[in-house]
Scaffold this motif. Structure first.
Motif, PDB file in Angstrom:
ATOM      1  N   LYS A   1       0.216  52.460  28.727  1.00  0.00           N
ATOM      2  CA  LYS A   1      -0.002  53.817  29.198  1.00  0.00           C
ATOM      3  C   LYS A   1      -0.544  54.649  28.053  1.00  0.00           C
ATOM      4  N   ASN A   2      -1.416  55.560  28.399  1.00  0.00           N
ATOM      5  CA  ASN A   2      -2.101  56.348  27.373  1.00  0.00           C
ATOM      6  C   ASN A   2      -2.154  57.811  27.809  1.00  0.00           C
ATOM      7  N   ARG A   3      -1.747  58.722  26.902  1.00  0.00           N
ATOM      8  CA  ARG A   3      -1.778  60.158  27.166  1.00  0.00           C
ATOM      9  C   ARG A   3      -2.505  60.858  26.033  1.00  0.00           C
ATOM     10  N   PHE A   4      -3.347  61.824  26.411  1.00  0.00           N
ATOM     11  CA  PHE A   4      -4.083  62.610  25.424  1.00  0.00           C
ATOM     12  C   PHE A   4      -4.016  64.081  25.819  1.00  0.00           C
ATOM     13  N   ASN A   5      -3.765  64.956  24.842  1.00  0.00           N
ATOM     14  CA  ASN A   5      -3.685  66.393  25.087  1.00  0.00           C
ATOM     15  C   ASN A   5      -4.387  67.145  23.965  1.00  0.00           C
ATOM     16  N   ILE A   6      -5.085  68.193  24.332  1.00  0.00           N
ATOM     17  CA  ILE A   6      -5.714  69.086  23.360  1.00  0.00           C
ATOM     18  C   ILE A   6      -5.409  70.520  23.759  1.00  0.00           C
ATOM     19  N   GLU A   7      -5.104  71.343  22.773  1.00  0.00           N
ATOM     20  CA  GLU A   7      -4.764  72.746  23.017  1.00  0.00           C
ATOM     21  C   GLU A   7      -5.431  73.600  21.940  1.00  0.00           C
ATOM     22  N   TYR A   8      -6.060  74.697  22.365  1.00  0.00           N
ATOM     23  CA  TYR A   8      -6.785  75.538  21.425  1.00  0.00           C
ATOM     24  C   TYR A   8      -6.520  76.995  21.766  1.00  0.00           C
ATOM     25  N   SER A  40      -3.027  65.613  20.328  1.00  0.00           N
ATOM     26  CA  SER A  40      -1.998  64.574  20.357  1.00  0.00           C
ATOM     27  C   SER A  40      -2.486  63.393  21.186  1.00  0.00           C
ATOM     28  N   GLN A  41      -2.169  62.193  20.712  1.00  0.00           N
ATOM     29  CA  GLN A  41      -2.540  60.946  21.387  1.00  0.00           C
ATOM     30  C   GLN A  41      -1.331  60.028  21.385  1.00  0.00           C
ATOM     31  N   GLU A  42      -0.937  59.544  22.579  1.00  0.00           N
ATOM     32  CA  GLU A  42       0.242  58.705  22.700  1.00  0.00           C
ATOM     33  C   GLU A  42      -0.106  57.427  23.445  1.00  0.00           C
ATOM     34  N   PHE A  43       0.451  56.301  22.945  1.00  0.00           N
ATOM     35  CA  PHE A  43       0.288  55.000  23.573  1.00  0.00           C
ATOM     36  C   PHE A  43       1.667  54.401  23.813  1.00  0.00           C
ATOM     37  N   ASP A  44       1.935  54.034  25.072  1.00  0.00           N
ATOM     38  CA  ASP A  44       3.139  53.272  25.408  1.00  0.00           C
ATOM     39  C   ASP A  44       2.718  51.828  25.637  1.00  0.00           C
ATOM     40  N   LEU A 104       6.052  48.568  21.523  1.00  0.00           N
ATOM     41  CA  LEU A 104       5.073  48.799  20.445  1.00  0.00           C
ATOM     42  C   LEU A 104       4.432  50.173  20.633  1.00  0.00           C
ATOM     43  N   ASP A 105       5.244  51.196  20.880  1.00  0.00           N
ATOM     44  CA  ASP A 105       4.739  52.540  21.141  1.00  0.00           C
ATOM     45  C   ASP A 105       4.169  53.154  19.860  1.00  0.00           C
ATOM     46  N   LYS A 106       3.065  53.910  20.040  1.00  0.00           N
ATOM     47  CA  LYS A 106       2.422  54.599  18.920  1.00  0.00           C
ATOM     48  C   LYS A 106       1.978  55.983  19.393  1.00  0.00           C
ATOM     49  N   SER A 107       2.044  56.955  18.483  1.00  0.00           N
ATOM     50  CA  SER A 107       1.542  58.293  18.804  1.00  0.00           C
ATOM     51  C   SER A 107       1.127  58.979  17.518  1.00  0.00           C
ATOM     52  N   ALA A 108       0.172  59.907  17.652  1.00  0.00           N
ATOM     53  CA  ALA A 108      -0.322  60.669  16.503  1.00  0.00           C
ATOM     54  C   ALA A 108      -0.659  62.075  16.974  1.00  0.00           C
ATOM     55  N   SER A 109      -0.411  63.062  16.106  1.00  0.00           N
ATOM     56  CA  SER A 109      -0.734  64.441  16.437  1.00  0.00           C
ATOM     57  C   SER A 109      -1.332  65.124  15.213  1.00  0.00           C
ATOM     58  N   TYR A 110      -2.171  66.132  15.491  1.00  0.00           N
ATOM     59  CA  TYR A 110      -2.864  66.870  14.430  1.00  0.00           C
ATOM     60  C   TYR A 110      -2.905  68.341  14.811  1.00  0.00           C
ATOM     61  N   ARG A 111      -2.737  69.201  13.808  1.00  0.00           N
ATOM     62  CA  ARG A 111      -2.816  70.638  14.046  1.00  0.00           C
ATOM     63  C   ARG A 111      -3.565  71.302  12.899  1.00  0.00           C
ATOM     64  N   LYS A 112      -4.483  72.207  13.251  1.00  0.00           N
ATOM     65  CA  LYS A 112      -5.223  72.988  12.256  1.00  0.00           C
ATOM     66  C   LYS A 112      -5.092  74.460  12.641  1.00  0.00           C
ATOM     67  N   LYS A 155       3.950  58.628  14.719  1.00  0.00           N
ATOM     68  CA  LYS A 155       5.205  58.069  15.200  1.00  0.00           C
ATOM     69  C   LYS A 155       4.979  56.652  15.706  1.00  0.00           C
ATOM     70  N   SER A 156       6.005  55.817  15.489  1.00  0.00           N
ATOM     71  CA  SER A 156       5.927  54.433  15.936  1.00  0.00           C
ATOM     72  C   SER A 156       7.308  53.966  16.368  1.00  0.00           C
ATOM     73  N   LYS A 157       7.357  53.199  17.441  1.00  0.00           N
ATOM     74  CA  LYS A 157       8.599  52.600  17.919  1.00  0.00           C
ATOM     75  C   LYS A 157       8.318  51.118  18.144  1.00  0.00           C
ATOM     76  N   ASP A 158       8.973  50.254  17.352  1.00  0.00           N
ATOM     77  CA  ASP A 158       8.666  48.827  17.347  1.00  0.00           C
ATOM     78  C   ASP A 158       9.955  48.024  17.480  1.00  0.00           C
ATOM     79  N   GLY A 159       9.978  47.092  18.431  1.00  0.00           N
ATOM     80  CA  GLY A 159      11.143  46.246  18.613  1.00  0.00           C
ATOM     81  C   GLY A 159      11.131  45.610  19.975  1.00  0.00           C
ATOM     82  N   PHE A 160      12.312  45.405  20.548  1.00  0.00           N
ATOM     83  CA  PHE A 160      12.408  44.795  21.869  1.00  0.00           C
ATOM     84  C   PHE A 160      13.581  45.419  22.611  1.00  0.00           C
ATOM     85  N   TYR A 161      13.578  45.196  23.917  1.00  0.00           N
ATOM     86  CA  TYR A 161      14.664  45.710  24.736  1.00  0.00           C
ATOM     87  C   TYR A 161      14.820  44.838  25.967  1.00  0.00           C
ATOM     88  N   THR A 162      16.067  44.695  26.402  1.00  0.00           N
ATOM     89  CA  THR A 162      16.397  44.063  27.674  1.00  0.00           C
ATOM     90  C   THR A 162      17.414  44.953  28.366  1.00  0.00           C
TER      91      THR A 162
END
Length: 811
Positions: free
Chosen positions: A479-486, A512-516, A524-532, A553-560
């Motif tokens: 899953k992929n989410r992207f947001n921009i705010e100005y 902001s960009q997020e990957f689930d 193996l979730d990853k996300s990155a954000s930037y602000r100016k 941000k990163s979340k790495d591991g396993f779950y059951t």
């Protein structure tokens, strides 16, 4: 009870009883009650006190309910209780038993008073007219038993048994409360709503003289009507009145447009089109000690939207105005918002854009009744703006020296300003005031100064807000989410009112960009954000500022279903012009294992915060959670170390520990808690509570013996050695039958000043529906400031009632 209330109660009673008692009930009972209290106090530093009271009660109670068509048409109900009380209060002698409802010549206070509780209610339905209406009225006057000086122990010691709380000294201390509720509803094409809530409160004369202010009345009324969902109008008003009228509150709100009769926003649907338009005005008038503060808020908006399948488009125009009547402050905004979004199963996206214009005027200083020294402190560094200074004297003549007062850059030349009682002298300024005023003759306590300053900061602001984004969700494992705010804002300050810059021009960009990413059982979730952020200074004395922020941000591991194990990582950085550079790192291990009856979790975490050439802060924390069937264990440990790179500032260390355990079984309940914090000094808190229950199985499975034990310790070493504050409680409740109950309670407190309080309470009760007998004893021993005080009270109560009643069957 006042005359109107008596008339009202009789009329309602006649109306109720005039209906045939078919479905409902009618119960009339009455009786006699006697409460006897004997109190004794001995003290090391004050004289002994013997006191007590005998309170006789003669009461009558009526309960009536008439159900109309099994409540399909509503019901009528009346509950009334009237009590005649007679009190003999004795002081500086042992109390004496007296013939009921007679005055004892030896009593200090001999009071007679009538108390009552009247509560008629009605709810009526008229189905053919789609109409519902009714009322709920309550009038209650009851004696207010204040312990006063009796049982004045340490803070944590409280009377565990309410019957032993204090000695009734007077029937003149009472609480009188009146509540009124009237309502009417009509549904259909034409909807109507009308409600009225009234509240009146009064104390007895003794308490009223001591209380500086209390709420006397509160009224809330609302009314509204609407035609289908096309249009409506709504009005509500609330008024609060206090004893001294210094904080009275008066507020009303008017709404109109596409709203319901209750004032809720609604919209019209014309095929795929949606339309709404409504406005409201809120006016507040609030009295204060010095002036009447008021505000007016106006809001209006128009919405036009289009919705078809997964697409939604909307246009909104809005207007807001917030004005303070007392100071003249203004915040007025008009804006337009465009939004569009699409919500599909695999991909959704949105776009929203807003532009607005805002007018702000600030007039933010009003100081009333300040002293001469406070005034000199206020203007010591200069007070800019336009305003007035008013000087008055209350009782005596004063003479002031104004030669050190600078008004609009000019020194005043009045060394002998004479102000007589009741007179005032006013000074006006248009740019600034500074310096000081000196008192040459008179008392400074007689000088009263009012300062009203219009800061005259006013500006126009034009701003924009835009945001957009998408959410890709077709695949369960990706899953992929992207947001921009100005955001942007520009300000145009009035040249003649630019005494203070409230806000600078700015631009603000956020991404902001997020990957689930979760294939199979992996995370193996990853996300990155930037602000100016850029800020352009509106003054010549300050430079422009900017800052940038990065966060990964990163979340790495396993779950059951039964096991979770992953590492959460965060790395961020903030830097810019006018802002300190700061780098942050955070790592947390999430480890949890669970079964059908057990759950075990361990969560270690490390945080690192660093400012180059300034400091480095490291925080380590460990959290352990364990749950087994009906018990819970939670442990937390956190250690924070802050190392400064310069020798002028001392390094800091903080350690925090928390432990909490809870056990909840059928006959045993136990909880224990420990908390410790070490920073400048160490504080520790311990608490443990145990409840043991013994149950009987016949005729019902209910507790008949309950033992409660508690311990609490709160200590610190702020003064060098640990100072403790201990509190111990114990309580036994014995209920061999549903009619008989015996309670023994024990409380003990030793605080940090070596003061000690001990409280024992015992009471036995036997009660049925028509009879009650209680016997109680309380003893309190308090040592405070090397003064030992011992208090005892004996409590006796007997009540007997007789009644007749009728209960009809439901139709």
């Amino acid at each position: 009870m006042n005359y109107n209330v008596k008339i009202f109660a009789v009329v309602v009673l006649v109306i109720f009883i005039s209906f045939p008692a078919y479905a409902g009930y009618l119960v009339l009972d009455g009786g006699y009650g006697l409460t006897y209290q004997k109190y004794k106090k001995t003290s090391d530093k004050t004289s002994d006190l013997d006191a007590g009271s005998q309170l006789d009660e003669l009461f009558a109670r009526l309960r009536y309910r008439r159900e109309l068509m099994n409540e399909r048409l509503g019901y009528l109900q009346l509950n009334t209780k009237i009590t005649e009380n007679n009190l003999n209060y004795f002081e500086s002698q042992n109390p004496e038993f007296s013939v009921p409802f007679t005055s004892n010549d030896s009593a200090k206070n001999k009071d007679d008073a009538l108390f009552y509780d009247v509560n008629p209610r009605a709810f009526i339905r008229i189905p053919t007219k789609k109409l519902r209406f009714g009322f709920d009225y309550s009038l209650n006057k009851s004696v207010d038993t204040d312990a006063g000086d009796h049982f004045d122990s340490l803070g944590k010691i409280s009377n565990d048994i309410k019957e032993l709380g204090g000695v009734t000294q007077s029937l003149g201390d009472y609480d009188e409360t009146e509540r009124q509720k009237y309502f009417l509803y009509r549904s259909g094409d034409l909807n109507v709503v009308a409600k009225y809530f009234g509240y009146n409160y009064d104390y007895g004369y003794d308490v009223e003289e001591e209380d500086e202010n209390f709420l006397k009345s509160d009224v809330f009324a609302q009314a509204g009507t609407s035609y289908k969902r096309y249009a409506g109008i709504y009005y509500e008003k609330e008024t609060s009145t206090f004893k001294d009228s210094k904080t009275d509150h008066d507020e009303y709100t008017v709404k109109a447009g596409t709203i319901s009769a209750e004032g809720l926003e609604d919209e019209l649907e014309l095929g795929n089109l949606r339309f709404s338009a409504f406005g409201q005005k809120n006016v507040v008038d609030k009295s204060s000690l010095e002036s009447n503060d008021g505000s007016e808020y106006t809001n209006a908006e128009v919405n036009l939207g289009y919705e078809k399948r997964i697409y939604d488009l909307n246009n909104r125009v809005y207007y807001d105005k917030d004005e303070q009547a007392d100071t003249g402050e203004l915040d007025e905004t008009i804006g337009y918002v465009f939004s569009f979004d699409s919500d599909a199963l695999d991909l959704s996206y949105y776009l929203e854009s807003e532009i607005y214009k805002e007018r702000v005027e600030e007039h933010n200083l009003r100081e009333n009744n300040i002293s001469l020294s406070s005034f000199n402190s206020l203007i010591a560094d200069g007070l800019n703006g336009t305003g007035t200074i008013t000087i008055t004297t209350d009782n005596n003549q004063i003479i002031l020296d104004l030669t050190n007062l600078i008004v609009d850059d000019e020194l005043l030349t009045n060394p002998n300003l004479i102000i007589n009682p009741g007179e005032s002298y006013q000074i006006s300024f248009t740019e600034s005031v500074s310096g000081s005023i000196a008192l040459t003759v008179g008392d400074a306590n007689d000088v009263s100064i009012d300062v009203q300053r219009d800061l005259q900061t006013a500006y126009d602001k034009i701003g924009t807000k835009s945001r957009a984004g998408y959410n890709f969700k077709e695949l369960e494992s990706f899953k992929n989410r992207f947001n921009i705010e100005y955001k942007t804002a520009s300000h145009n300050y009035d040249p003649d009112k630019k005494f203070r810059v409230v806000e600078d021009d700015y631009t603000d960009l956020k991404l902001s960009q997020e990957f689930d990413i979760r294939p199979w059982f992996l995370i193996l979730d990853k996300s990155a954000s930037y602000r100016k952020y850029n800020e352009e200074s509106s003054t010549d004395t300050a430079s422009d500022e900017w800052r940038e922020e990065y966060l990964f941000k990163s979340k790495d591991g396993f779950y059951t279903k039964k096991n979770k194990f992953y590492l959460v990582s965060e790395i961020g950085s903030k830097y810019g012009q006018g802002y300190d550079t700061r780098n942050t790192k955070r790592f947390m291990l999430y480890a949890e294992k669970s079964t059908e009856n057990m759950r075990l979790g361990f969560f270690p975490e490390r945080k690192i915060e660093k400012e180059p050439d300034n400091y480095k802060k490291t925080t380590d924390s460990y959290e352990l959670k364990f749950r087994l069937y009906q018990s819970n264990l939670r442990a937390e440990y956190e250690e924070e170390i802050k190392d400064y790179y310069n020798t002028a500032q001392k390094d800091e260390e903080r350690i925090s520990k928390n432990l909490n355990y809870r056990l909840d079984l059928r006959n045993i309940r136990f909880n224990a808690r420990y908390n410790s914090t070490k920073y400048v000094y160490t504080t520790e808190f311990y608490e443990a509570n145990l409840v043991l229950v013994k149950r009987r199985s016949f005729p019902a499975n209910v507790p008949y013996v309950k033992l409660e034990l508690g311990f609490e310790r709160d200590r610190n070493n702020k003064s060098g050695d640990f100072e403790k504050d201990d509190y111990v409680t114990g309580k036994i409740t014995y209920t061999p039958t549903s009619r008989l109950e015996a309670i023994f309670s024990f409380e003990k407190q030793i605080n940090a000043a070596d003061d000690e309080g001990i409280d024992y309470e015992f009471i036995a009760k036997y009660s049925t529906n028509v009879f009650k007998l209680s016997l109680g004893y309380r003893r309190n021993e308090t040592t405070e400031n090397n003064n030992r005080r011992v208090e005892d009270v004996i409590y006796f109560e007997i009540r007997k009632s007789f009644g007749i009643g009728y209960r009809g069957r439901r139709g």
